[in-house]
Enzyme design. Structure first.
Site, PDB file in Angstrom:
ATOM      1  N   ASP B 325     -52.298 -19.076 -10.242  1.00 30.20           N
ATOM      2  CA  ASP B 325     -52.810 -18.121  -9.258  1.00 30.20           C
ATOM      3  C   ASP B 325     -54.252 -17.710  -9.543  1.00 30.20           C
ATOM      4  OD1 ASP B 325     -51.637 -17.032 -11.622  1.00 30.20           O
ATOM      5  OD2 ASP B 325     -51.839 -15.030 -10.758  1.00 30.20           O
ATOM      6  N   GLU B 326     -54.882 -17.255  -8.500  1.00 31.34           N
ATOM      7  CA  GLU B 326     -56.153 -16.534  -8.579  1.00 31.34           C
ATOM      8  C   GLU B 326     -57.235 -17.243  -9.381  1.00 31.34           C
ATOM      9  OE1 GLU B 326     -54.555 -11.995  -8.072  1.00 31.34           O
ATOM     10  OE2 GLU B 326     -54.624 -12.777 -10.107  1.00 31.34           O
TER      11      GLU B 326
END
Lengths: 688, 688
Positions: B325-326
């Site tokens: 993620d991210e």
């Protein structure tokens, strides 16, 4: 209103007024002099001014230091952050002007030992704090004092300006934890060690074997812990971890292997060393039991010699406790071989036989460079003079041993498992003011130990049995004999108690948790009021009035109840002040509003107890409390109006109080004492 | 009193009366139908009668059984003893007529796996309970249901007669614990696992690496945990212990090693595999950071291949989470070598580059027989079909993946770190009623996970962030979609919450402990009232209004405040019932007495906050509460008297409420919503 000759009344009145006034003065000066310090340091000189605590608070070490002191200081900073909400600079700074300068001359030994210098000086000025100690342990003690000095008001957090120079009165300040009767997980032991360090205790006496459990892993005889513990034992890795944890806090760990009695758990796997044939199973009841090691059987020593060698290597402390208590010798009397052995060797009684056993064990300890310690029963004049006598019998036994050259540690008076109030433990001095010991002999009285016997404690309740009362004992063992004002002790204990929580101790918070479980989600408000008035029955009454075993749940009302029930204590103290001639209107008004406050919960208390089957044993309590409230108010009204009650009234009320005083659910109302005095006073009878 | 056309009022009134009546009926029937069960079983048939619980309660196993189930049953008996105070017979009895007969056809696998049959049937008659399950895990689930069925009244404890046949709606019911941002000791993880088992959750998703910490011991690359964790990591022995502890409770443990972003802690010791030169230090702030593994550097894979091999051997679960993620790609964009690599290999953007990285990692996992799981970002249509997509984006992303043949787990809506009320999580369904997925596609939606991101939790506060709200999510994932009555959920959640305490969870008891520390021993009564009305600010506002780092103390008022502030919830719900046409006199009277109750604490609240420097940030709250009380009472009096307030009055009050609604000390009054509605209603404005 008093049926006494006038002269007595007048003399009494004058005396009481003087006492009350002296009381008020003493209190005010003690609050100023002692703030929230516990134990009170040896020398404290308050100065004008304060050092404000802000986010730039920093610290730095000077002199020799070690990792454990740096870690200790780091933990102290975290606790200070937790209270103040500041995030301080993280590492000991290199700034030339840190807020806190910690100067240690040497690091001292990494594993603490008896006689370590624990002194320190602490100087707080308006811009800098200087903590000086001869070694790491002294620095730790000083850091705890610093934490206790934190105060706050509308202007922010601060340390008051002060010069303290401090050292302990006694060098042996212990807490015995019985991990045998009820096993306590590692985290319980660790948070207990944190609590000990915060009040400057320095010995964890770890009671590891008992009739009810063998709690230490042995690599040489794994059957001992595997068959003797229900799987609840400390691995050697855990023990090493705990010893290191304790050492990092300046605390010694002394193990106890209780023998030749209290030995059932040994015999589960090794019946051949018992004094009766067996078989044996782990004991589940509380009490004193017959199974005893056979001192006449060489197999006993064949097991014990390597066992002690293994334990001596595991536990670095110089002392090893062998128990020795409560061997009633029944199995010895009944065993023909043992009797024959005694006859053959000229051993004339069981005490001599136990001495024979002790001397064999002593050799094993000496071979491993350990010094023997044991309860009063091991005492024999021809033991080596470094043996330490641990006295459950009392100061006289300790003094007698000291006169014969033996060192001793007092536990009589510090049995915190018996639910007595802190005040009772607090006045017990290992060396009372009237001691007849010479200065040299006095040195042999090393100190004392609070004993947490664990028949009736679980990980949920042990904290409330140890804390906060053990802090009062810690003060007795550290501070001067003259630090002995009970009101002031309680005032400070209330603050200490809350601060102990930051270490993870659950003595306060678990009480309401237990009440919530008892009612399974019903409103506990009235019960919360009740538990400020009731206490567990004292001494060994619990088992008599409410028999249980080591396997029973410890989740009853008695387990939620705690010694020193706060409202009862306040009530009783107010009555004492009233009878000592304090401000009548104010004190009677205070008593009345307390009782009327309790009355507002009477109905809800009755309802919640009636509908909670786990409280079935407490069904009488709501009626009892109702009656107590009524009787107290009758007395208070009379005293307020100046109308004396009759002797018949008194007789009837005392009879009611006697009935209520009989324990139910193994708890008792702790303010009956105060109500009795009110009843006596209302009927014109002088309080006892 | 309402400025609305009469017809609207009448229609509304009729409708509201009907709704109120339906509400009352539904509530009554739900109380009967669901008692304190959470999650509600698939099929429940109550019968007449009850089985009394007394000290002779016994249990016996039939069929195949294993040690973990025997231990589980033993722990269940201890919890039952703790509640009832009985000491039951200790071992599974051999009596032909035990109270509880547990019949398991097989033991099942010792380490639980996805798709295990967790079904069971439970039949309680007036003399015997029969629990039947295909395997050990089913028996565990049934035992927890049995514990939830315990009731008690003036006649004692009992189980109601019932036939239950139960199985979960979703097979993946998880809780993610982020042990990286704030390390959580082993005992926190263990008590969390106990809580999970009690509400039938079956996956611990363990987030072990982050920018802020590398929490797993690796033998191959010890520098990773030694330099990346401040010494706060789990040893492999501890991890194995936790995996066994979880397995003994029918819970899988799936580790997450978040990459290529969220990787700062890796780079502290291995800057050479970062996408920028470094050096790197452990991140202390919250947020999304640049440090990212370099997917174009073969050194990265030289480290990751043996790392995953080591972790695959340590964690037995078939699934391994790689985060993903991210990753904002800033370091990739700035690195000429990476740009050249992309060009050379025809990788057109960062998403494709991450996919390239994921496929390399996928090979390492496959080589070790592990199935890959990752957040939405890892999704690519050409991944193998057994990869599991973990969705923080929501049901639509999950459905899209399912349509393309991928399995998924929902976490959007279950972010318990954001302080939203249980009701908000409770209505989030991984497969909403209006799903457009085919039956086959629906099977690919495996379930959901509550996510405990740990920017702002300490071991003291994590329990109150996880519990009791996670029990509501557990019900959503186990029970039928039609189990969705919010009032009934909260009624049962209150009971569940108290029962979670018996497992050592401290979500209730630690709140007052935090308040005591904030006031350093002052009376906390008024603060205790305050925290029933305030909640932490929601979503990601905390850092915005009160910036802190991972090293800051988490001991402020916001840390004591909890989601679902109970008095605020009760107030708001009462307002809703009032506006829905409930009994006006009763409901207005109830609202008034709540507010007047809060008023009695106004002065003490002001005093304690003014004099407690740790509450300095909360100095506005007493005035705010005073104003809220005043505004609420003005509205309540108008509604009671039937006298309408003016538009100007409303404008002024709404302006006041808007000002008060601005968070102070990062907390907010949760009953402002209800007061707004009262103000609107008092001024004749229809509530929104």
């Amino acid at each position: 209103m008093f049926y006494r000759p006038l002269r007595t009344i007048l003399v009494g009145f004058v005396f009481l007024c003087a006492a009350a006034s002296a009381f008020a003065q003493t209190q005010a000066s003690l609050v100023a002099a002692r703030r929230s310090l516990m134990p009170v340091p040896a020398n404290v000189n308050w100065r004008e001014g304060r050092l404000p605590v802000g986010k730039n608070f920093s610290f730095r070490f000077v002199g020799q230091t070690d990792e454990r002191t740096r870690q200790y200081a780091s933990r102290v900073m975290r606790r200070l952050e937790g209270r103040t909400l500041f995030e301080f600079v993280r590492e000991a700074s290199t700034s030339p002007n840190p807020t806190l300068l910690i100067e240690t001359a040497t690091t001292g030994t990494a594993i603490p030992k008896l006689g370590d210098d624990e002194s320190y000086t602490l100087d707080i000025g308006s811009t800098q704090i200087k903590l000086t100690a001869p070694n790491s342990v002294g620095a730790m003690r000083g850091l705890e004092t610093l934490l206790q000095l934190l105060e706050g008001d509308a202007n922010g957090f601060y340390f008051p300006a002060v010069s303290i120079s401090d050292k302990p009165r006694f060098q042996w300040r212990g807490l015995m934890i019985d991990s045998a009767r009820h096993f306590q997980p590692v985290e319980v032991i660790k948070r207990t060690l944190d609590g000990m360090a915060s009040v400057k205790l320095n010995v964890l006496h770890w009671h590891l074997t008992e009739d009810q459990g063998f709690r230490v892993e042995t690599k040489k005889f794994p059957e001992l812990h595997l068959q003797g513990s229900d799987g609840l034992f400390y691995t050697q890795a855990e023990i090493r971890d705990i010893i290191r944890y304790a050492a990092d806090r300046g605390i010694r760990v002394m193990p106890e292997f209780d023998m030749p009695g209290h030995a059932t758990a040994w015999l589960v796997s090794h019946p051949e060393i018992g004094s009766a044939p067996g078989p044996y199973t782990i004991e589940r009841r509380p009490g004193i039991f017959d199974p005893t090691l056979d001192p006449t059987n060489e197999k006993t020593y064949k097991l014990l010699e390597p066992f002690f060698a293994e334990m001596a290597a595991l536990f670095p402390d110089a002392y090893m406790h062998i128990g020795g208590d409560e061997n009633e010798g029944k199995q010895w009397n009944a065993n023909a071989n043992i009797q024959a052995f005694m006859k053959k060797n000229g051993i004339k009684d069981n005490h001599e036989l136990q001495t024979y056993f002790n001397k064999r064990i002593l050799k094993f300890l000496q071979k491993n460079n350990k010094i023997m310690m044991g309860w009063d029963e091991i005492f024999q004049p021809d033991l080596p003079k470094d043996v330490v006598i641990h006295s459950w019998r009392g100061q006289k036994a300790l003094a007698d041993a000291a006169k014969q050259g033996f060192q001793g540690v007092l536990s009589n008076g510090y049995y915190i498992d018996l639910s007595f109030p802190a005040s009772q433990h607090y006045v017990v001095d290992p060396l009372p003011a009237d001691t007849t010991l010479s200065a040299e002999e006095q040195k042999r009285v090393l100190g004392g130990e609070a004993t947490m016997w664990a028949e009736w404690v679980s990980p949920e309740t042990i904290d409330s049995r140890v804390w906060p009362r053990t802090a009062a004992i810690a003060e007795r063992l550290w501070s001067s004999r003259e630090v002995n004002d009970i009101d002031d002790m309680y005032r400070r204990l209330d603050v200490v108690s809350i601060r102990l929580e930051e270490l993870g101790l659950a003595h306060i918070r678990n009480q309401k948790m237990l009440l919530r479980r008892l009612t399974m989600g019903k409103d506990t408000t009235a019960l919360e009021v009740l538990v400020t008035l009731i206490e567990p029955v004292k001494e060994y009454k619990r088992y008599q009035v409410r028999p249980q075993t080591m396997l029973s749940p410890l989740t009853g009302l008695i387990d939620a109840a705690q010694p020193d029930a706060p409202s009862a204590r306040k009530f009783n103290r107010t009555v004492e002040r009233l009878l000592a001639g304090g401000n009548r209107a104010e004190l009677l008004g205070g008593l009345r509003s307390m009782v009327e406050g309790w009355q507002t919960h009477e109905n809800q208390l009755a309802e919640v107890i009636a509908n909670s089957p786990a409280l079935a044993e407490a069904r009488q309590l709501p009626d009892d409390l109702r009656a107590l409230n009524r009787i107290a108010l009758e007395a208070i009204f009379s005293l307020t109006n100046g109308s004396s009650r009759t002797a018949d009234w008194r007789t009837a009320r005392i009879a009611e109080l006697d009935a209520i005083a009989k324990p139910k659910a193994a708890v008792e109302f702790a303010h009956i004492a105060g109500i009795r005095k009110l009843v006596d006073s209302a009927a014109g009878v002088r309080a006892q």
